[in-house]
Design an enzyme around this catalytic site. Sequence first.
Site, PDB file in Angstrom:
ATOM      1  N   CYS A 376       0.885  -1.160   0.000  1.00  0.00           N
ATOM      2  CA  CYS A 376       0.000   0.000   0.000  1.00  0.00           C
ATOM      3  C   CYS A 376       0.921   1.207   0.000  1.00  0.00           C
ATOM      4  O   CYS A 376       1.745   1.345  -0.900  1.00  0.00           O
ATOM      5  CB  CYS A 376      -0.964  -0.034   1.179  1.00  0.00           C
ATOM      6  N   ARG A 382      -3.280  -1.601   5.130  1.00  0.00           N
ATOM      7  CA  ARG A 382      -4.061  -2.254   4.094  1.00  0.00           C
ATOM      8  C   ARG A 382      -3.377  -3.538   3.623  1.00  0.00           C
ATOM      9  O   ARG A 382      -4.036  -4.551   3.361  1.00  0.00           O
ATOM     10  CB  ARG A 382      -4.266  -1.286   2.925  1.00  0.00           C
TER      11      ARG A 382
END
Length: 761
Positions: A376, A382
């Site tokens: 990410c 994430r």
Amino acid sequence: MNNSCSHVTGECYGCFDGYWDSFCDHECNTTSYGEGCRQTCSVNCVNQLCHHETGFCNSCNESRLGDFCEIGRQQEDESGGGASILAVVGALVVILVILAVVGGIFIWRNRKQKSTEKRKDENDIHLSNWTFRFHTAPFEECEAENGEVTAASAPTNSVTDTIAVSVQELKTYIQQHSVDSHFLDQFLSVPMTSGSPQTCGVLPENIKKNRYKNIIPYDASRVPLLTVDGEKDSDYINASFVKGYMTDKAFIASQGPNDIVLNDFVRMLWEQKIDKVVMLTNLIEEGKKKCSMYWPVEGEEEFGDVSVRLLTTHVFAEYTIRHLRLSKSGEPCRHLTQFHFTAWPDKSVPESPWGLVDFHHRVMAVPGSGPVLVHCSAGVGRTGTFIGLCNLLKEAEATGSMDFQSVLWKLRQDRMHTIQTVEQYKYLHKVALVGYYTAGTIINVKDMHFRLADLESDEDNSTSSRNYKQEFDAVVEVCDATVPKIREPINEGDQTVYQNLGGTANRRKDRLSNILPNPAYRPDLTAAVPHEDTYINAVLVPNLTKNGHDILTQLPLPLTVTDFWRLVTQFNAGLIVAFAADSDQPDETVGDFLPKSETEPFENDRFLVETKHHTERGLVSEFTLTVHKKIVPGMDSSITETKKTLALLLCKTSELDPESVLELQEQISFRRPTGSSRTIYMCRNGADHCGLMCVQSILLDRLKFDQCLAVPVVVGSIKAIRPQVIPTVDQYKCLYRVLKLAYDSQNVYGNVTDVSSASEI
């Protein structure tokens, strides 16, 4: 520096001491300070850590003193001379006084011990926790890749008392703990870092290679690059090997490359033989650069010794898939597929789990031999959530259960701060639930007849893996566990769930009190005159290639006719697909909003709507409409466009058997607008008939492009926005049967032949 920046990009021309990067929004790494972060903290600082602006040491190594730990204790003693003797005598006096006071307190506390024992124990626990956090201050705050600040914990070697949740109980488990602190308690119980050494990442020559100053890979799990031209620092990149479920080095978790390490990042792709990259950030988010672009916009581009050519790009509503070819002089070229999820909002999690699950299906459908590189911006939040999803689904497949807390702990043993926020941890539970129940439900066309025969089997047939009703019930149950409930407020102060925001005035604009728009998806109308309401009972839904592009709405009430035409004009509708109210049973709740004929236009105080070229085509009446906006007193002077032309398909039947649906879809496909123009689907309740046509349109597009049937995933993604869509198992069956009919008859799109890139996807 001096508030001076580029008027185009906002990038700074210079930074104050202690800050760096294009927008001067990053403090110097913990071992550097000053102008441009070019000065290195004193080696006499503990762990060489100092203040990013002044360079003052956080603490000194043994026998060192001073702001920069530049003074040795022996040196200080020599300079002190006879004064040190007086200091010692004074200190002895102070110590005697303290001992007397402590003795008195000790006697007093002994007398009170029994009566306060329980309270003392509790206070000791709280004091211990507070003291522990105080002593871990250097790791207390972590600059998250989504901008959030997360608390860190001390290192540990294990996590105990984890609970593996049976997949059969996962839905209930999520619902039970949706409002208590269970997920937060689990999240906080797992240390953010393992305490493993991170010496390589904080070396002065490597500091600027880290996008965030406190996201550093562990030495034991970092990905080493081959050294270039004998430069020892050329082997470093901020990336870590991460274990899969029962597999070593299944993933590489990496930060998104900055400009400094762009060539190194591509070099890592080459050296690690990466054939799948999962990208979970956009290049720019909220005006900040989150990742440098490591592929060309078109054609070919060189990154150091490695050339990258863009072969194909396929854009979908929530993700983009790119096929790249990497080449290096004297070596065979390699192919790589990049899966770029574009719908993960900065500082948050996706509103719905369905898009990420569909994305995960895409990634897993492509074979690969090396580790999957996931990144990410920082490569922890994430990134950790996606890798956690992969591992949990593998665990569920092998054991029938998922141990979320254990997965969280294992991830953080390989890379610090993976899954950064409790919101990401909660979201992971929802995504894992959806992922498990949709596993194996995307059907390739070559398996269509076999799988549909299985779905057509009798409900009580125990040999069937899943029939229509079971699959439909699973989608409904998963949506029930993951979609927030939307209802009218009990009173004006009730804000516990998503509701028709705006109070009593807006409730009159809803035909049915149980079909309300989720504010996260509702299109807000623009007020053209002062105090004009912005509410309409409508939701934005995706089509195949654009997120939040098309619209589902109810047939207008007499009160909302003007609002409907505001929606059409403000949101650039190019096609309206409407299911007419039954003319044999007049519905007084449906307002007049269409011209009666070519000579009788519709008109009210805000709009004039004319029609031409009225055509009857089987189940559809087709109109070409011209909408004129009237200029009224108080209207925003910036509004210049006063005329719009669009198509209307008025469906004259509500008996939607597969043949009828396919015929309607043919008309929709023929008149569907291109570019930025939207399609509005509408029926009496804004969900039932228009929802079926919306979902069926997406499924037929996926059949054309992917050669697959993805019914549960598409239905779930739309029901997450409008839960009343596809309300019955009969409509659910209809979706499959229309797809089969379209494929067999090749009636909608002509020959459905292999698309060269689709088979790879």
